[in-house]
Design an enzyme around this catalytic site. Sequence first.
Site, PDB file in Angstrom:
ATOM      1  N   GLN A  11       0.882  -1.181  -0.111  1.00  0.00           N
ATOM      2  CA  GLN A  11       0.408  -0.111   0.126  1.00  0.00           C
ATOM      3  C   GLN A  11       0.786   1.580  -0.097  1.00  0.00           C
ATOM      4  OE1 GLN A  11      -4.317   0.466   2.660  1.00  0.00           O
ATOM      5  NE2 GLN A  11      -2.028   0.275   3.866  1.00  0.00           N
ATOM      6  N   TYR A 125       3.112  -9.390  16.469  1.00  0.00           N
ATOM      7  CA  TYR A 125       3.664  -7.915  15.452  1.00  0.00           C
ATOM      8  C   TYR A 125       3.970  -6.782  15.977  1.00  0.00           C
ATOM      9  CZ  TYR A 125       2.669  -3.893  11.934  1.00  0.00           C
ATOM     10  OH  TYR A 125       2.451  -2.618  11.177  1.00  0.00           O
ATOM     11  N   LYS A 129       8.319  -5.131  15.088  1.00  0.00           N
ATOM     12  CA  LYS A 129       8.154  -3.974  15.113  1.00  0.00           C
ATOM     13  C   LYS A 129       9.060  -3.864  15.715  1.00  0.00           C
ATOM     14  CE  LYS A 129       6.655  -2.203  11.528  1.00  0.00           C
ATOM     15  NZ  LYS A 129       7.402  -2.142   9.872  1.00  0.00           N
TER      16      LYS A 129
HETATM   17  N1  LIG Z   1      -0.981  -0.572   7.093  1.00  0.00           N
HETATM   18  C1  LIG Z   1      -1.487   0.676   8.354  1.00  0.00           C
HETATM   19  O1  LIG Z   1      -2.117   0.295   9.153  1.00  0.00           O
HETATM   20  C2  LIG Z   1       0.226   0.392   9.329  1.00  0.00           C
HETATM   21  C3  LIG Z   1      -0.121   0.838  10.532  1.00  0.00           C
HETATM   22  C4  LIG Z   1       1.217   1.280  11.128  1.00  0.00           C
HETATM   23  C5  LIG Z   1       2.173   1.473   9.977  1.00  0.00           C
HETATM   24  N2  LIG Z   1       2.842   0.166   9.120  1.00  0.00           N
HETATM   25  C6  LIG Z   1       3.826   0.041   8.490  1.00  0.00           C
HETATM   26  O2  LIG Z   1       4.278   0.395   7.334  1.00  0.00           O
HETATM   27  C7  LIG Z   1       4.729   0.409   6.008  1.00  0.00           C
HETATM   28  C8  LIG Z   1       3.733  -0.184   4.980  1.00  0.00           C
HETATM   29  O3  LIG Z   1       2.557  -0.475   5.548  1.00  0.00           O
HETATM   30  P1  LIG Z   1       1.810  -1.483   4.299  1.00  0.00           P
HETATM   31  O4  LIG Z   1       0.097  -0.942   4.889  1.00  0.00           O
HETATM   32  O5  LIG Z   1       2.356  -0.512   2.596  1.00  0.00           O
HETATM   33  O6  LIG Z   1       1.898  -2.901   4.064  1.00  0.00           O
HETATM   34  P2  LIG Z   1       1.449  -3.590   2.777  1.00  0.00           P
HETATM   35  O7  LIG Z   1       0.770  -3.104   2.033  1.00  0.00           O
HETATM   36  O8  LIG Z   1       0.886  -5.091   3.470  1.00  0.00           O
HETATM   37  O9  LIG Z   1       2.901  -3.477   2.348  1.00  0.00           O
HETATM   38  C9  LIG Z   1       4.482  -4.520   2.909  1.00  0.00           C
HETATM   39  C10 LIG Z   1       4.854  -4.872   1.500  1.00  0.00           C
HETATM   40  O10 LIG Z   1       5.923  -5.590   1.894  1.00  0.00           O
HETATM   41  C11 LIG Z   1       5.988  -7.270   1.347  1.00  0.00           C
HETATM   42  N3  LIG Z   1       7.079  -7.782   2.012  1.00  0.00           N
HETATM   43  C12 LIG Z   1       7.253  -8.717   2.715  1.00  0.00           C
HETATM   44  N4  LIG Z   1       7.618  -9.463   3.519  1.00  0.00           N
HETATM   45  C13 LIG Z   1       9.138  -9.193   2.243  1.00  0.00           C
HETATM   46  C14 LIG Z   1       9.880  -9.425   2.714  1.00  0.00           C
HETATM   47  N5  LIG Z   1      10.791 -10.233   3.103  1.00  0.00           N
HETATM   48  N6  LIG Z   1      10.836  -8.634   1.929  1.00  0.00           N
HETATM   49  C15 LIG Z   1      10.579  -7.555   0.793  1.00  0.00           C
HETATM   50  N7  LIG Z   1       9.186  -7.136   1.211  1.00  0.00           N
HETATM   51  C16 LIG Z   1       8.238  -8.389   1.579  1.00  0.00           C
HETATM   52  C17 LIG Z   1       4.469  -7.788   1.053  1.00  0.00           C
HETATM   53  O11 LIG Z   1       4.034  -8.051   0.024  1.00  0.00           O
HETATM   54  P3  LIG Z   1       3.411  -9.574   0.294  1.00  0.00           P
HETATM   55  O12 LIG Z   1       2.216  -8.977   0.745  1.00  0.00           O
HETATM   56  O13 LIG Z   1       3.277 -10.186  -1.198  1.00  0.00           O
HETATM   57  O14 LIG Z   1       3.737 -10.171   1.411  1.00  0.00           O
HETATM   58  C18 LIG Z   1       3.902  -6.371   0.749  1.00  0.00           C
HETATM   59  O15 LIG Z   1       3.909  -6.094  -0.981  1.00  0.00           O
HETATM   60  C19 LIG Z   1       5.075  -1.080   7.284  1.00  0.00           C
HETATM   61  O16 LIG Z   1       6.001  -1.392   7.518  1.00  0.00           O
HETATM   62  C20 LIG Z   1       4.479  -1.673   8.322  1.00  0.00           C
HETATM   63  O17 LIG Z   1       4.353  -1.797   8.912  1.00  0.00           O
HETATM   64  C21 LIG Z   1       1.281   0.366   7.780  1.00  0.00           C
END
Ligand SMILES: NC(=O)c1ccc[n+]([C@@H]2O[C@H](COP(=O)([O-])OP(=O)(O)OC[C@H]3O[C@@H](n4cnc5c(N)ncnc54)[C@H](OP(=O)(O)O)[C@@H]3O)[C@@H](O)[C@H]2O)c1
Length: 221
Positions: A11, A125, A129
Amino acid sequence: MKIAITGAGGQLGKELTQLFNNKDYEVFPFVKHQLDITNQAKIKQMLVDIKPDFLINTAAFTEVDQCETELEKAYLINAIGPYYLACEAKENKVKFIHISTDYVFNGDKAEPYIEDDVPNSKTIYGKSKQLGETLALAAYENTTIIRTSWLYGHGGKNFVNTIKKLASHTQEIRVVDDQYGCPTYTKDLGIALEKLLKNRMAFIMSRTQEVAAGLNLQLKS
Ligand SMILES: NC(=O)c1ccc[n+]([C@@H]2O[C@H](COP(=O)([O-])OP(=O)(O)OC[C@H]3O[C@@H](n4cnc5c(N)ncnc54)[C@H](OP(=O)(O)O)[C@@H]3O)[C@@H](O)[C@H]2O)c1
């Protein structure tokens, strides 16, 4: 300015890629199958080949409930991955920006959390992190941690899109009413991130000019 992005299929990764591409930066987005952040040798190779100014890690195992049962995967991706990235960023003198989460806190505080609050997560989780932050900072002093929360962006799996989808075919929607958070639009986070990159670049340029002046060198900007 060259920017490498890991987790670019997610995302936030997609949003940053689009935003920075539109601004004419040289963007190098890597989706999981192109660069697995748990593969240190591949990270090294990528940084040596591209020599980016910034490495932004948005990759993570973000399935909060699954983390509770898939501990090894959670710690590998959310803690060891950022550690490898920080180590290689240091080795290659690349500024490292790592995205983290409000889940590093346990949520018991009545007011909003601030940067100096002590992390104390209850979930795997959050703990994974939190360890990722600690290891990255310990490995490389030029690491910047950004904790965000409740991300929502176009096409992503998030609260806003879930409610939109439900509303399109349901009259009544039932949602929990005991959770509080600060929704963050991925584009707003991207804009804030860009300011941070520019500020850090400006600071580095001014320090470089100062040093160059001290050495009586002429620099092209
Ligand atoms: N979403 C939220 O509400 C939220 C809130 C606070 C903080 N965050 C943080 O913000 C960041 C981005 O979140 P997001 O919402 O964009 O998450 P996301 O949509 O789940 O994207 C994470 C991406 O990382 C990929 N990934 C997983 N394992 C990997 C690996 N070993 N090597 C390379 N890529 C890998 C995933 O691929 P697959 O899907 O194919 O596994 C996915 O494309 C993360 O650090 C998350 O912890 C998110």
